[in-house]
Design an enzyme around this catalytic site. Structure first.
Site, short mmCIF file in Angstrom:
data_model
loop_
_atom_site.label_atom_id
_atom_site.label_comp_id
_atom_site.label_asym_id
_atom_site.label_seq_id
_atom_site.Cartn_x
_atom_site.Cartn_y
_atom_site.Cartn_z
N HIS A 16 0.79 -1.24 0.00
CA HIS A 16 0.00 0.00 0.00
C HIS A 16 0.82 1.28 0.00
O HIS A 16 0.27 2.37 -0.06
CB HIS A 16 -1.00 0.03 1.17
C1 UD1 Z 1 -2.66 5.69 5.12
C2 UD1 Z 1 -1.45 6.35 5.77
C3 UD1 Z 1 -0.30 5.36 5.82
C4 UD1 Z 1 -0.71 4.07 6.49
C5 UD1 Z 1 -1.96 3.51 5.82
C6 UD1 Z 1 -2.44 2.32 6.59
C7 UD1 Z 1 -1.16 8.77 5.37
C8 UD1 Z 1 -0.46 9.79 4.58
N1 UD1 Z 1 -1.00 7.50 4.97
O1 UD1 Z 1 -2.31 5.39 3.77
O2 UD1 Z 1 0.76 5.92 6.57
O3 UD1 Z 1 0.34 3.15 6.38
O4 UD1 Z 1 -2.99 4.51 5.84
O5 UD1 Z 1 -3.31 1.53 5.85
O6 UD1 Z 1 -1.83 9.09 6.32
N2 UD1 Z 1 -9.57 4.24 0.51
C9 UD1 Z 1 -10.78 3.59 0.42
N3 UD1 Z 1 -11.42 3.27 1.56
C10 UD1 Z 1 -10.95 3.55 2.81
C11 UD1 Z 1 -9.71 4.23 2.90
C12 UD1 Z 1 -9.04 4.56 1.75
O7 UD1 Z 1 -11.26 3.29 -0.66
O8 UD1 Z 1 -11.61 3.22 3.82
C13 UD1 Z 1 -8.83 4.54 -0.73
C14 UD1 Z 1 -9.12 5.90 -1.31
O9 UD1 Z 1 -9.11 5.79 -2.69
C15 UD1 Z 1 -7.93 6.72 -0.85
C16 UD1 Z 1 -6.81 5.70 -0.84
O10 UD1 Z 1 -7.42 4.48 -0.45
O11 UD1 Z 1 -7.66 7.79 -1.71
C17 UD1 Z 1 -5.70 6.03 0.12
O12 UD1 Z 1 -6.19 6.27 1.45
P1 UD1 Z 1 -5.39 7.24 2.45
O13 UD1 Z 1 -5.96 7.15 3.81
O14 UD1 Z 1 -5.24 8.60 1.86
O15 UD1 Z 1 -3.93 6.66 2.45
P2 UD1 Z 1 -3.44 5.17 2.69
O16 UD1 Z 1 -2.74 4.72 1.47
O17 UD1 Z 1 -4.56 4.36 3.22
N1 UDP Z 2 -4.07 -5.59 8.82
C1 UDP Z 2 -5.31 -6.23 8.90
N2 UDP Z 2 -5.91 -6.63 7.74
C2 UDP Z 2 -5.34 -6.44 6.51
C3 UDP Z 2 -4.07 -5.80 6.45
C4 UDP Z 2 -3.48 -5.37 7.61
O1 UDP Z 2 -5.83 -6.43 10.00
O2 UDP Z 2 -5.93 -6.84 5.51
C5 UDP Z 2 -3.43 -5.14 10.07
C6 UDP Z 2 -2.06 -5.73 10.27
O3 UDP Z 2 -2.14 -6.99 10.89
C7 UDP Z 2 -1.40 -4.66 11.14
C8 UDP Z 2 -1.99 -3.38 10.61
O4 UDP Z 2 -3.22 -3.74 9.97
O5 UDP Z 2 -1.77 -4.83 12.50
C9 UDP Z 2 -1.06 -2.72 9.65
O6 UDP Z 2 -1.73 -1.73 8.96
P1 UDP Z 2 -1.27 -1.21 7.53
O7 UDP Z 2 -0.44 -2.22 6.86
O8 UDP Z 2 -2.50 -0.74 6.85
O9 UDP Z 2 -0.45 0.11 7.89
P2 UDP Z 2 1.04 0.42 8.37
O10 UDP Z 2 1.36 -0.43 9.53
O11 UDP Z 2 1.94 0.21 7.21
O12 UDP Z 2 0.99 1.88 8.70
#
Ligand code: UD1
Ligand code: UDP
Length: 355
Positions: free
Chosen positions: A203
């Site tokens: 991601h």
């Molecule tokens: C965010 C965090 C990242 C973290 C990740 C965990 C920032 C800058 N990034 O990244 O540090 O590791 O969360 O998962 O804060 N979207 C959906 N449904 C949702 C959420 C997101 O469809 O419920 C889609 C949207 O198209 C959105 C994209 O995912 O634009 C990215 O979501 P966003 O929260 O901006 O960043 P993440 O990549 O999730």
């Molecule tokens: N996780 C989850 N389901 C998923 C992917 C991740 O429960 O499908 C959990 C994972 O076990 C960990 C956390 O989400 O506890 C990590 O989140 P993510 O990878 O989204 O973000 P990051 O840690 O990179 O910020």
């Protein structure tokens, strides 16, 4: 004390789970969910599974560009902080929700505690790096998961009220692994056998928001011929479709793409995987805790301890390096308790109790 915890993205729900329960024994905790993550399987699922109290406020900011998303949060969080007048604001990790919470509190002179303080990748192109550096420089209490984090803060001149607490994500693994083993059943549902598959998550923007990088990763997965289970992050799904990679991936027989999973299913898949491939911060640590070799799709990591102990290898998004690691990365070396003993929530609560 009146404490406000600010969360919004998936890993923050896991970070708050054990801490919130401990804090509430002695203090009044109010939670703000920014709404950064909003799909059921990115948000509500974790509140249900981990029995996290329903947020007192949900800002429902949703997705957007960084400025737009962070700005909306800032405006709404400030209103709540003015109304609630907390003694302490807690922010978690390094997302836009972390930054917005810390910025809003700092301008109102409210004490800020940063959970998971002191992590660095030294890559300013990572939005998370900006978020964590700024948050650390305006925070007052620094709850560090590792000694390395304390040392990194010291290098930036931050030395007061810096505490080694261990990692709250380790608490969560310890508290939930047995429950996961007894209740998940995901292996059966996916018709896979223990140690006969690889679990992968992607991601990070560097891997998703660039066609060449994303395609290189999936090409390696397809060429490996290994059974690879991918709980797909919504960001990655969006870009796979935008770059027209979906058909190629879905027609590869060895790739099992599924919706994002709940935490208990995720732990079960992590523990039983032959290897994990990921660019997630949290999952690199969970792989280490559960003793599953981890191949990290990045060129650097904040969690250097996992690499030092040889349970994690960094391969970036290079197709050949990924393929080589899938084929031959193995490890059985000794581990160390860099991340504490699974009592981080208790350590943090003790510090807060004595403020
Ligand atoms: C965010 C965090 C990242 C973290 C990740 C965990 C920032 C800058 N990034 O990244 O540090 O590791 O969360 O998962 O804060 N979207 C959906 N449904 C949702 C959420 C997101 O469809 O419920 C889609 C949207 O198209 C959105 C994209 O995912 O634009 C990215 O979501 P966003 O929260 O901006 O960043 P993440 O990549 O999730
Ligand atoms: N996780 C989850 N389901 C998923 C992917 C991740 O429960 O499908 C959990 C994972 O076990 C960990 C956390 O989400 O506890 C990590 O989140 P993510 O990878 O989204 O973000 P990051 O840690 O990179 O910020």
């Amino acid at each position: 004390m009146k404490i406000i915890s600010i969360v919004g993205a998936r890993p923050q729900f896991i970070k708050i789970a054990s801490l919130s329960k401990k804090l509430r024994k002695k203090h009044k905790e109010i939670t703000i969910h920014t709404g950064q993550h909003y799909d059921t399987e990115m948000s509500q699922l974790f509140f249900d599974e981990l029995k996290i109290s329903k947020p007192n406020y949900n800002l429902e900011v949703g997705s957007g560009n960084h400025g737009q998303q962070t700005g909306k949060m800032l405006i709404e969080i400030e209103k709540i902080l003015i109304k609630e007048k907390p003694n302490l604001v807690l922010v978690y990790g390094d997302t836009n929700s972390t930054l917005a919470g810390a910025l809003a509190a700092s301008k109102l002179h409210i004490t800020i505690g940063h959970i998971e303080a002191g992590l660095r990748s030294f890559q300013k192109t990572m939005p998370e790096e900006i978020n964590r550096v700024v948050t650390d420089h305006i925070s007052d209490l620094f709850f560090c998961p590792t000694i390395n984090a304390i040392n990194l803060l010291k290098k930036e001149g931050i030395t007061k009220k810096v505490y080694f607490t261990g990692d709250v994500m380790y608490d969560s693994v310890k508290q939930n692994i047995k429950i996961s083993q007894n209740t998940s059943g995901i292996l059966k549902r996916l018709k896979v056998k223990s140690k006969k598959y690889i679990l992968a998550t992607i991601h990070r923007t560097i891997n998703t928001d660039n066609k060449q990088n994303l395609e290189s990763i999936f090409d390696a997965f397809i060429l490996s011929n290994k059974k690879i289970i991918i709980p797909l992050h919504p960001r990655t799904e969006k870009f796979i479709k935008r770059y027209k990679l979906y058909d190629k991936i879905i027609s590869a027989k060895n790739i099992i793409m599924i919706k994002p999973l709940g935490y208990l299913d995720m732990l079960e898949l992590e523990e039983n995987a032959e290897k994990i491939i990921t660019d997630s911060g949290g999952i690199q640590k969970e792989a280490y805790f559960l003793k599953t070799p981890c191949i990290t799709l990045r060129n650097e990591t904040e969690w250097i301890e996992t690499v030092k102990d040889k349970w994690n290898i960094l391969v970036g998004n290079d197709k050949t390096k990924i393929l080589n690691a899938i084929e031959s990365f193995e490890t059985k070396t000794a581990q160390h308790n860099y991340f504490g003993d699974g009592n981080a929530a208790k350590e943090i609560t003790n510090i807060i109790d004595n403020l």
